[in-house]
Structures are given as C-alpha cells and as structure tokens.
Design a protein around this motif. Structure first.
Motif, PDB file in Angstrom:
ATOM      1  N   PHE C  41       0.920  -1.010  -0.052  1.00 13.66           N
ATOM      2  CA  PHE C  41      -0.099   0.460   0.027  1.00 13.66           C
ATOM      3  C   PHE C  41       1.106   1.295  -0.160  1.00 13.66           C
ATOM      4  O   PHE C  41       1.542   1.356   0.874  1.00 13.66           O
ATOM      5  CB  PHE C  41      -1.100   0.173   1.207  1.00 13.66           C
ATOM      6  CG  PHE C  41      -2.122   0.806   0.824  1.00 13.66           C
ATOM      7  CD1 PHE C  41      -2.621   1.340   0.528  1.00 13.66           C
ATOM      8  CD2 PHE C  41      -1.632   2.093   2.310  1.00 13.66           C
ATOM      9  CE1 PHE C  41      -3.997   2.881   0.351  1.00 13.66           C
ATOM     10  CE2 PHE C  41      -1.970   3.193   2.745  1.00 13.66           C
ATOM     11  CZ  PHE C  41      -3.168   3.161   1.789  1.00 13.66           C
ATOM     12  N   CYS C  46      -2.777   7.195  -2.486  1.00 18.35           N
ATOM     13  CA  CYS C  46      -4.140   6.712  -2.510  1.00 18.35           C
ATOM     14  C   CYS C  46      -4.841   8.259  -2.239  1.00 18.35           C
ATOM     15  O   CYS C  46      -4.396   9.092  -1.719  1.00 18.35           O
ATOM     16  CB  CYS C  46      -4.599   6.563  -0.425  1.00 18.35           C
ATOM     17  SG  CYS C  46      -5.458   5.844  -0.053  1.00 18.35           S
ATOM     18  N   ILE C  47      -5.725   7.646  -2.687  1.00 16.25           N
ATOM     19  CA  ILE C  47      -6.905   9.394  -3.154  1.00 16.25           C
ATOM     20  C   ILE C  47      -8.362   9.204  -2.279  1.00 16.25           C
ATOM     21  O   ILE C  47      -9.332  10.209  -1.699  1.00 16.25           O
ATOM     22  CB  ILE C  47      -7.231   9.489  -4.369  1.00 16.25           C
ATOM     23  CG1 ILE C  47      -8.366   8.151  -4.583  1.00 16.25           C
ATOM     24  CG2 ILE C  47      -6.560  10.586  -4.937  1.00 16.25           C
ATOM     25  CD1 ILE C  47      -8.614   8.968  -6.191  1.00 16.25           C
ATOM     26  N   CYS C  49     -10.309   7.080  -2.122  1.00 12.67           N
ATOM     27  CA  CYS C  49     -12.083   7.141  -3.180  1.00 12.67           C
ATOM     28  C   CYS C  49     -12.912   5.442  -2.145  1.00 12.67           C
ATOM     29  O   CYS C  49     -14.015   6.208  -2.499  1.00 12.67           O
ATOM     30  CB  CYS C  49     -11.621   7.237  -4.322  1.00 12.67           C
ATOM     31  SG  CYS C  49     -10.982   5.692  -4.463  1.00 12.67           S
ATOM     32  N   ASN C  50     -12.227   5.090  -1.059  1.00 13.88           N
ATOM     33  CA  ASN C  50     -12.988   3.986  -1.154  1.00 13.88           C
ATOM     34  C   ASN C  50     -13.388   3.253  -1.517  1.00 13.88           C
ATOM     35  O   ASN C  50     -14.489   2.202  -0.700  1.00 13.88           O
ATOM     36  CB  ASN C  50     -13.621   4.611  -0.323  1.00 13.88           C
ATOM     37  CG  ASN C  50     -14.754   3.775   1.274  1.00 13.88           C
ATOM     38  OD1 ASN C  50     -13.720   2.709   1.899  1.00 13.88           O
ATOM     39  ND2 ASN C  50     -16.449   4.075   1.731  1.00 13.88           N
ATOM     40  N   GLN C  51     -12.981   2.828  -3.156  1.00 19.61           N
ATOM     41  CA  GLN C  51     -13.312   1.921  -3.623  1.00 19.61           C
ATOM     42  C   GLN C  51     -12.909   0.064  -3.032  1.00 19.61           C
ATOM     43  O   GLN C  51     -13.415  -0.377  -3.448  1.00 19.61           O
ATOM     44  CB  GLN C  51     -13.138   2.356  -5.085  1.00 19.61           C
ATOM     45  CG  GLN C  51     -13.806   3.276  -5.419  1.00 19.61           C
ATOM     46  CD  GLN C  51     -13.663   3.373  -7.240  1.00 19.61           C
ATOM     47  OE1 GLN C  51     -13.758   2.072  -8.053  1.00 19.61           O
ATOM     48  NE2 GLN C  51     -12.982   4.031  -7.429  1.00 19.61           N
ATOM     49  N   CYS C  52     -11.997   0.525  -2.679  1.00 18.43           N
ATOM     50  CA  CYS C  52     -11.306  -0.630  -2.429  1.00 18.43           C
ATOM     51  C   CYS C  52     -12.110  -1.544  -1.456  1.00 18.43           C
ATOM     52  O   CYS C  52     -12.417  -2.665  -1.267  1.00 18.43           O
ATOM     53  CB  CYS C  52      -9.864  -0.568  -2.031  1.00 18.43           C
ATOM     54  SG  CYS C  52      -9.638   0.489  -0.777  1.00 18.43           S
ATOM     55  N   LEU C  63     -10.789   1.997   6.586  1.00 21.45           N
ATOM     56  CA  LEU C  63      -9.791   2.878   5.561  1.00 21.45           C
ATOM     57  C   LEU C  63     -10.411   3.695   6.067  1.00 21.45           C
ATOM     58  O   LEU C  63     -11.679   4.213   6.613  1.00 21.45           O
ATOM     59  CB  LEU C  63      -9.642   3.246   4.842  1.00 21.45           C
ATOM     60  CG  LEU C  63     -10.399   2.791   3.359  1.00 21.45           C
ATOM     61  CD1 LEU C  63     -10.991   5.156   3.581  1.00 21.45           C
ATOM     62  CD2 LEU C  63     -10.269   2.487   2.065  1.00 21.45           C
ATOM     63  N   CYS C  98      -8.766  -0.130  -7.775  1.00 21.99           N
ATOM     64  CA  CYS C  98      -8.274   1.327  -7.072  1.00 21.99           C
ATOM     65  C   CYS C  98      -7.483   1.766  -8.421  1.00 21.99           C
ATOM     66  O   CYS C  98      -6.770   1.624  -9.442  1.00 21.99           O
ATOM     67  CB  CYS C  98      -7.294   0.919  -6.455  1.00 21.99           C
ATOM     68  SG  CYS C  98      -5.868   2.466  -5.942  1.00 21.99           S
ATOM     69  N   PRO C  99      -8.316   3.430  -8.410  1.00 24.00           N
ATOM     70  CA  PRO C  99      -7.643   3.672  -9.497  1.00 24.00           C
ATOM     71  C   PRO C  99      -6.730   4.600  -9.559  1.00 24.00           C
ATOM     72  O   PRO C  99      -5.880   5.122 -11.116  1.00 24.00           O
ATOM     73  CB  PRO C  99      -9.234   4.890  -9.593  1.00 24.00           C
ATOM     74  CG  PRO C  99      -9.158   5.624  -8.261  1.00 24.00           C
ATOM     75  CD  PRO C  99      -8.538   3.974  -7.678  1.00 24.00           C
ATOM     76  N   THR C 100      -5.745   4.946  -8.654  1.00 29.62           N
ATOM     77  CA  THR C 100      -4.471   5.009  -8.571  1.00 29.62           C
ATOM     78  C   THR C 100      -3.353   4.163  -7.854  1.00 29.62           C
ATOM     79  O   THR C 100      -2.446   4.571  -8.288  1.00 29.62           O
ATOM     80  CB  THR C 100      -4.106   6.705  -7.434  1.00 29.62           C
ATOM     81  OG1 THR C 100      -4.067   5.521  -5.834  1.00 29.62           O
ATOM     82  CG2 THR C 100      -5.808   7.435  -7.676  1.00 29.62           C
ATOM     83  N   ALA C 102      -2.814   2.429  -5.379  1.00 27.84           N
ATOM     84  CA  ALA C 102      -2.572   2.773  -4.378  1.00 27.84           C
ATOM     85  C   ALA C 102      -2.044   1.310  -3.656  1.00 27.84           C
ATOM     86  O   ALA C 102      -1.370   1.464  -3.013  1.00 27.84           O
ATOM     87  CB  ALA C 102      -2.770   3.703  -3.658  1.00 27.84           C
ATOM     88  N   ILE C 103      -3.189   0.940  -4.192  1.00 29.98           N
ATOM     89  CA  ILE C 103      -2.693  -0.634  -3.683  1.00 29.98           C
ATOM     90  C   ILE C 103      -2.303  -1.203  -4.281  1.00 29.98           C
ATOM     91  O   ILE C 103      -3.632  -1.722  -5.392  1.00 29.98           O
ATOM     92  CB  ILE C 103      -4.409  -0.836  -2.997  1.00 29.98           C
ATOM     93  CG1 ILE C 103      -3.739  -2.731  -1.484  1.00 29.98           C
ATOM     94  CG2 ILE C 103      -5.340  -1.285  -3.727  1.00 29.98           C
ATOM     95  CD1 ILE C 103      -4.178  -2.564  -0.784  1.00 29.98           C
TER      96      ILE C 103
HETATM   97  S1  SF4 Z   1      -9.703   1.805  -4.428  1.00 29.86           S
HETATM   98 FE1  SF4 Z   1      -7.435   2.964  -3.877  1.00 29.86          FE
HETATM   99  S2  SF4 Z   1      -6.943   5.361  -4.205  1.00 29.86           S
HETATM  100 FE2  SF4 Z   1      -8.795   5.030  -3.929  1.00 29.86          FE
HETATM  101  S3  SF4 Z   1      -8.952   4.419  -1.282  1.00 29.86           S
HETATM  102 FE3  SF4 Z   1      -8.748   2.365  -1.984  1.00 29.86          FE
HETATM  103  S4  SF4 Z   1      -6.401   2.469  -2.200  1.00 29.86           S
HETATM  104 FE4  SF4 Z   1      -7.468   4.527  -1.467  1.00 29.86          FE
END
Ligand code: SF4
Ligand code: SF4
Lengths: 365, 324, 138
Positions: C41, C46-47, C49-52, C63, C98-100, C102-103
């Motif tokens: 991670f 990480c932005i 976005c809570n998608q994960c 998170l 995850c769009p970025t 980050a994970i």
């Molecule tokens: S999907 Fe990626 S950017 Fe969005 S909260 Fe999870 S780790 Fe962070």
C-alpha cells in the motif's frame, strides 16, 4: 445362521476417506452394512444467502470456494447466468479462454479424483503421480490468473486476464505430456487385478435408477445414459469442438473409472482444438462499471467435472441478485449413496463413496 | 560362554532395532523416489535420523489409555505383540556360525511363535473398546488363520527336500541349488502368504487407514504405539531373513562367488526381499477382505497342496529327483 | 498377474526419474508475475475514494481519511488503512478497482503467524511490504 449383533459405526466427520467433513452413520452386521445415513452440512457457509448481499463481482470469488477442485466452472456458471440476463455479447477470445481453462480444470479435477480414489482403495503412488501432473495445470493457472486454486478469473463480460506470453505453448506441452502420463496411469492401475476385483461389479445401478436419483455427470454416464450438456445443450463455444462423450455400460465403479479417464482424454482434445483455433481480439466485452442485471430470472446449466452444475438467478434489476440458487451436482449425486451401500461390505464403502466423487465444499455450499 | 549368552541377545536387539530404524527410513525413501519425491531429508544428513526423531517423539508423547478401555489388557497387548517378534529372531541363521539357537525344530518354532503376535493384536483391538479397532483386530485374526495354513503347507516342500526342520540344515541343503527353483510354486505361495502375515500392502487390511482409520492400533499412542510399529518391522526383518534362508539359499553364494563373505551374501539377498516388499507397498492397492479369504483358501491352499504332491512325485524321478 | 507386474514396472521406472518436489523453504518458490500475494500500500497515492473497501467481498479493508493538510489542495489524504488477513481472500478485486494503484499486489505470500492479532496489518506494515510488487522490477 450365526447370530450376530448389529453395530452402529460413525464414519466421519473426521475420517481419512470421507474427503472432507462428511459423516456417515452406518449400521453394520459383521462387516455388512445394513443401513447408511449420510449427514451433511459441516461445511455449510451459506453461499447462496451471502450472495444476496454481494454485488455480482463479489460473488465470483465466493463461488471459487464451492467446488474447490474446479473453481473455473463455478466462476463460469455465475457469470454465465448474469450474462444471459444481461444479453452480453462476449468477445470470442474470452469464450475460448473460458473453454480452455474450464477443460483444464476438469482434467485437474479428474486427476484429483483418480489419485484420491486409488488412495481410498489403498494404493499410494497414483495419488502422488496424479498430483504431479495436476501441479502443472495449477502452475498454468497460477501464471494466468495469479492463484492456484481460487482463481476468481472470470468477470461478467469476459475474463480478467489475457494469456501471458508463451502460455499457449506451455498448454500444448502439457497436452502431449498428459497423454503420455495417462498411459502410465493405465499401466499402473487399469490392468491391476486387485483393482479390477475391487471395482468391477461393485456399486452397480441401472440407467433408470440413475435418472430417478437425479444423478448427473460421470455418475449418470457410467450407467449408460448418453448425456453431456457440453454436447446436448451447448454453451459457450463448445459446439465448435469435436469430442466424444464416453459412456459406460454396467454402472459399476470400473465404468466410472474408465469414463473419467476417457474424459481427461477428450478434454485434452478440446483444449488442443481451442488452442489451435485461438482467435485474436479483446478478452472483455464492453460492460458498465457497476453491473446491474435487468429484472428477470434465468436458469443456466453446464457440465462441471461432477455433473450438471446449474444456477438459477432471480434479479430485481439491482446490482445484487435477489436470489441465487446453485444446483450443485455433488449434493444430488450423493443421494444415491444409502441405496448403494445397503448390503455392501464395509471395505466397499470407501470405494463406492469415492466413486461418486463428491466435493464437500459443493455438497454443503 | 556366560557373557556370550547375555551379550548376544542384547547385541541382537540393537542390531534389529538398527535395522528397523534403517528399514523405515529406506522404505520412506524408496516409496518417495517411486512417487517423484525425495523422501525424508530434514533430520540429519540424508534424513538418516528421521526415524530416530520419530521414535523419540513417540516416547515423549503422552501415554493415553482410553477411559472405557480394559486397562490391563490394553497395556499388555503391545508387549504380547512385540515379544514373539523378537523371539523368532533367535533361530535365524545368518551365517553358518552366526546363529543364536540352533534348535532342531527351528522352522516350527518360528512359525509357532510368530502366530502369538496376533493374540496381541486381537487383545489390543478388543481392549481399546473402539469399533474400528475391533474390526481391525477381527480382520487380523481371520487373516492370520487363513494364511498361516498355506504358509506352512508351502514350506512342506522345502522340508521334504531338506529333510530337516533345522534352519541351518535347510541352508546346507541348498548348496547346489536354491529352493526357489525347484520349489517355485512353494516360494510364490509362501511369499504371498508371508505378505499377508506381515499385514503389509496389499494385505494391510487390519490397519487399512482409508477404511478403518488405523485399525487395531487406532487408540494407541506414544510408546505403546511404537511397540506395535516395532513389532511390525521386526517381523519384516524376520520374515525377509526367513525367506532368504528357506528359498534363496541363505549365505550360500551365487555362481560360486565366494570372495564375498557369507554374511554379505546373506545381507544382499535379504535386502532384495526387503526392497521387493517396499516396492509392492508402493504399487499395489489393498485387496478386499472377502477376496482375501477367497485367495487364501481357494487359491493358495490348493496350490500349496499341489506343490507338496508335485514335490513328492518329482522326488522319485531319477536325475532331477536329487533337487527335491 | 500381468497387470500387477505392469504396475510394478511403472513404479520402478518412476524411481529413477527426476524428482519434482520443491526445496521450499530452503529455496523460495518463485511465483509468477500475476501472483496474488499480500498487498503493498502506498499512502502517497491513495485518494481515499473508498472503492477498495467497497468492492472487497469479505469486508476486510478498513480505512479512514482526513482533509488534506495543505488548504490549497483539494481532496483527502489517508489516515489509517488496515487489512485483516484473517479474512482477506487475496481475490485481487481491491487492486483491480483502485484508480491510482495505491494498493497493489505483491508476490509475497508467507503470512503464517502464531497469533491471529498478528494478521491484522496496518498501513505502515503494508507500506513496508514493498518487495516483489506486481508490475515492478524483479
Ligand atoms: S481504492 Fe485505492 S485510492 Fe481508493 S481508497 Fe482504496 S487504496 Fe485508496
Ligand atoms: S484481496 Fe480481496 S479480500 Fe483481500 S482486501 Fe482485497 S478485495 Fe478484500
């Protein structure tokens, strides 16, 4: 007649040959079984109920854990059900990939059966030899989707990964290797008199009985019913491949053995053809990011290594199913067990149980 | 003489234990190789101390006696099973000078004493008060009775040819020709029956792990279990040695290759038999209990009887008669 | 009888063949590029976005984020990020959405621990798990 006393014997849930946590309460008179009662449910996780609270993407990894020996077919049935309702047009390459992985998985599953079955009967080596070959399939899957058992490979609209470089060649190499190894297996057991004596004429049932009990897959075909969903109700791109459906005659354990071995051969044939005709193109169709299945119901069915795997999906147009029901072949096939065991010797118990080829993850879901 | 009387058996015990240690390791290695594995290799160089570690573990384990078991019998059973296993080793001649008790009825002694073990198994299975153990013990008793008879019958041919029950005498009689050639039927019957006597695959029904979990010793743990295991492997030792003595000419060399000492010859033949036992175990599935009985009574026994008849007949024929 | 002997032949032949077992744990098993192992991670990316956390089928990601400390910048930064490896099934879905990036998945898979508590991995631990990252070098 000598008077003997009946004895209640608890086989399982912890017993080396019940293939997981399956319990069988048998009444025996000497070494003859007079009654057998299967007790299932030790591995129940409520997959169907859980699915009602999961999005379609999330359900797929759960299905991996139903029939853990052939997770690819489980993946397929769920995405297939959703795709049927959504009327998605799948890219060809994805369909081919699905067929390849499902057939490879069928081989892997039959190999496990072969190995564990011989282990039940008391031979050790076939188990390890079969796992040696199965390992190659798992490695192929590992390369393809990053996991060896719980693949989570299929997505609604296609598959997650395209083939890695050189993968198809590895599959080709596996096919020729596997063909050789099949001969070795047959040398090892098929002619073995002890094996023949233990399987020929044991656990016999007729074709009518098989149908009455709702058996499917090899259990049905071994009794002489020529019925294979891949051929008779083609799904995916199975209608493009040539393959035979092995059918038994006597419905005994030996026929099940030969049917399964032959099925491995036929699966190799399918994979070979699929690899040769492998088309170019994308592996995912255009599907929305959040998948909502339109309102309606659908029942889809397929030939899993264990039999007819079905999925009945009721959707209310949400991103989660309203109801999801699996027709799990192991569970249905298990029903004939009490009838088969009645009057048999205890030593045949494991052979007959093994012959049905159950996976407890699927029986209990 | 006095010291020898005491020391001999003690040394023998250690030799036998050493053999058991090696045999178990060897068995696991060979079976491993046959299954594309390398076998134990973690403890000591080449896994040499694997068995030692296993036995040590068993000795350190808690000794459990099930509450509902017949305690006295439960504790006695492993001893009944083990003592005869070791007692039979006494009559085995390894070379013409290396034999502990050169008694006249050595063969009879061996066969008679070795059957006592079954009583230990039966007692253990019954005293455990476990259904699996009981079934295993019953199977063991049935198997012993059915196979002891063809086993002994198969030996009659050998006894007739050698004209003695003394094991050293039998080896002496094989100077010219090993009994495996003239007594081939006898050898086959004896070998199959001895597999059954040893409870080894394909006749390992009393402990059939996929059917009866572990059979008669399912309730045993720790050093009592070790005793059962030990008895089993000491029998492998004894039976292989007996087969060597009876059919493979004991310490007699092959083709007159006398540059190898007799003991080496004995060990070579002996290892061959042990290897075959392991090899069979790695390959064959388990026979079913009713088929086991049929094989014993309907195939082996008539064959053995036929062999006696044949031997008697051939003995009268001049020329080859001297071999019988 | 012939069948028995044939079988014996097969086992004897296999005896001299090459062994197929791995020397694990003496030699680490090399996992393929796509292998789904313990996640790495990267808090920087990480932005929040809570998608994960939303896509996770077993709800094992928790998170929290807070406002960006720099008032000129919009968005949030991550505060805590935990994955409970007692229930994570390494299904790859979080890394997929995850769009970025980050994970991301790594090829590490050794999770065995003496206590269940140790399986609860926090942001720091996940950040330090930075070897054999999928798509990275080696
Ligand atoms: S999907 Fe990626 S950017 Fe969005 S909260 Fe999870 S780790 Fe962070
Ligand atoms: S891998 Fe799957 S189970 Fe694990 S945290 Fe990611 S989404 Fe959740």
């Amino acid at each position: 007649m000598l008077r003997t006393e009946e004895m209640l014997l608890n086989v399982g849930p912890q017993h080396p040959s019940t293939h997981g946590v399956f319990r069988l309460v048998i009444t025996i008179d000497g070494e003859t079984i007079t009654e057998a009662k299967p007790v299932v449910g030790y591995l129940h996780r409520g997959t169907e109920k859980l699915a009602e609270d999961l999005t379609y993407t999330q359900i797929v990894p759960y299905t991996d854990r139903m029939d853990y020996l052939s997770a690819m077919t489980n993946n397929y049935i769920v995405v297939h059900a959703a795709e049927t309702l959504m009327e998605v047009e799948l890219p060809e390459r994805a369909e081919f990939l699905r067929v390849i992985v499902m057939e490879l998985n069928r081989i892997a599953s039959h190999l496990v059966w072969f190995g564990t079955y011989l282990l039940d009967i008391g031979a050790m080596s076939p188990f390890l030899l079969a796992f040696r070959e199965r390992e190659q399939i798992l490695d192929l899957f590992n390369d393809l989707c990053g996991a060896r058992l719980t693949y989570n490979y299929m997505r609604i609209g296609g598959v997650k990964w395209d083939v890695p470089e050189g993968w198809l060649d590895q599959v080709r190499a596996f096919i020729s290797n596997m063909r050789e190894k099949l001969k070795e297996y047959e040398d090892l057991v098929a002619g073995n008199e002890i094996f023949l004596n233990r399987t020929r004429g044991i656990g016999v049932y007729s074709a009518d009985e098989a149908i009455d009990y709702g058996l499917s897959g090899v259990n049905l075909r071994a009794a002489g019913v020529d019925w294979d969903l891949r051929r008779d109700r083609p799904y995916s791109v199975y209608d493009r491949f040539e393959f035979d459906v092995p059918v038994g005659k006597n419905g005994d354990l030996y026929d099940k053995f030969t049917c399964r071995m032959e099925e491995i051969r036929q699966s190799l044939r399918i994979v070979e053809q699929a690899v040769d005709q492998f088309p170019e193109g994308p592996v995912m169709a255009k599907v929305p990011r959040v998948i909502r299945v339109p309102e309606g119901e659908a029942y889809v069915q397929m030939e899993s290594p264990r039999g007819e795997l079905g999925c009945y999906l009721v959707s209310r147009g949400k991103d989660k199913p309203y109801r999801l029901k699996f027709r799990r072949p192991s569970f249905y096939n298990l029903q004939i067990l009490p009838r088969l065991l009645k009057g048999e010797n205890v030593a045949n118990l494991v052979a007959i149980l093994g012959g049905i080829d159950i996976v407890l993850g699927e029986v209990d879901a | 003489m006095q010291a020898w009387m005491w020391l001999g058996p003690v040394i023998m015990l250690f030799v036998v234990l050493g053999f058991v240690t090696l045999a178990i390791l060897f068995e696991r290695k060979v079976i491993g190789w046959m299954q594309s594995r390398i076998g134990p290799n973690r403890v000591g160089p080449w896994g040499l101390f694997q068995t030692v570690a296993d036995v040590l573990k068993l000795l350190l384990k808690e000794d459990i006696v099930p509450q509902k078991a017949d305690e006295t019998l439960f504790k006695l059973a492993p001893v009944i099973a083990f003592v005869p296993a070791f007692a039979v080793v006494a009559v085995l001649p390894f070379t013409d000078s290396l034999v502990f008790a050169d008694i006249g009825v050595g063969l009879l002694y061996f066969i008679a004493i070795s059957s006592i073990t079954t009583i230990g198994i039966l007692a253990g299975g019954w005293a455990s008060n476990n259904k699996y153990a009981l079934i295993g013990a019953m199977r063991s008793a049935a198997q012993m009775i059915s196979y002891e008879i063809p086993l002994v019958m198969a030996l009659v041919g050998v006894i007739m040819a050698a004209g003695t029950l003394n094991l050293s005498g039998i080896v002496e009689a094989q100077k010219e020709m090993w009994f495996i050639v003239p007594q081939f039927i006898g050898f086959v019957v004896f070998f199959i029956a001895s597999l059954a006597e040893l409870n080894r695959t394909p006749f390992d029904l009393p402990e059939a792990e996929s059917e009866l979990v572990a059979g008669y010793h399912v309730e045993y743990s720790g050093f009592r279990f070790a005793f059962f295991m030990l008895a089993e492997y000491v029998y492998v030792f004894a039976m292989s040695a007996l087969t060597t003595v009876l059919f493979l000419g004991g310490w007699n060399p092959l083709f007159g290759f006398t540059f190898l000492p007799p003991l080496i010859w004995f060990l070579l033949k002996f290892s061959l038999i042990v290897f075959t036992l392991i090899w069979i175990r790695a390959t064959l599935p388990r026979i079913r209990v009713d088929q086991l009985m049929q094989l014993g009574w309907k195939v082996l026994l008539p064959l053995a009887l036929f062999n006696i008849f044949l031997s008697a007949l051939l003995k009268e024929i001049p020329g080859i008669g001297s071999y019988y | 009888m012939l069948g028995l002997l044939k079988g014996m032949g097969v086992t004897l032949k296999n005896m001299t063949k090459k062994k197929v077992t791995y020397k694990y744990p003496d030699e680490p098993v090399k996992m393929p590029e796509r292998f789904r192992g313990i996640q790495h991670f990267d808090p920087e990316k990480c932005i929040v976005c809570n998608q994960c956390a939303r896509v996770c089928p077993t709800d094992c990601i928790t998170l929290t984020g807070r406002k960006h400390p720099d008032p000129n910048k919009r968005g949030k930064i991550i505060d805590t990020y935990d994955i409970n490896f007692e229930i994570c099934i390494l299904c790859d879905l979080c890394t997929e959405v995850c769009p970025t990036e980050a994970i991301v998945m790594t090829r590490n898979f050794e999770l065995a621990a003496y206590s269940r508590d140790e399986l609860f991995k926090d942001m720091e631990w996940l950040h330090d798990n930075n070897t054999k990252i999928r798509g990275g070098s080696q």
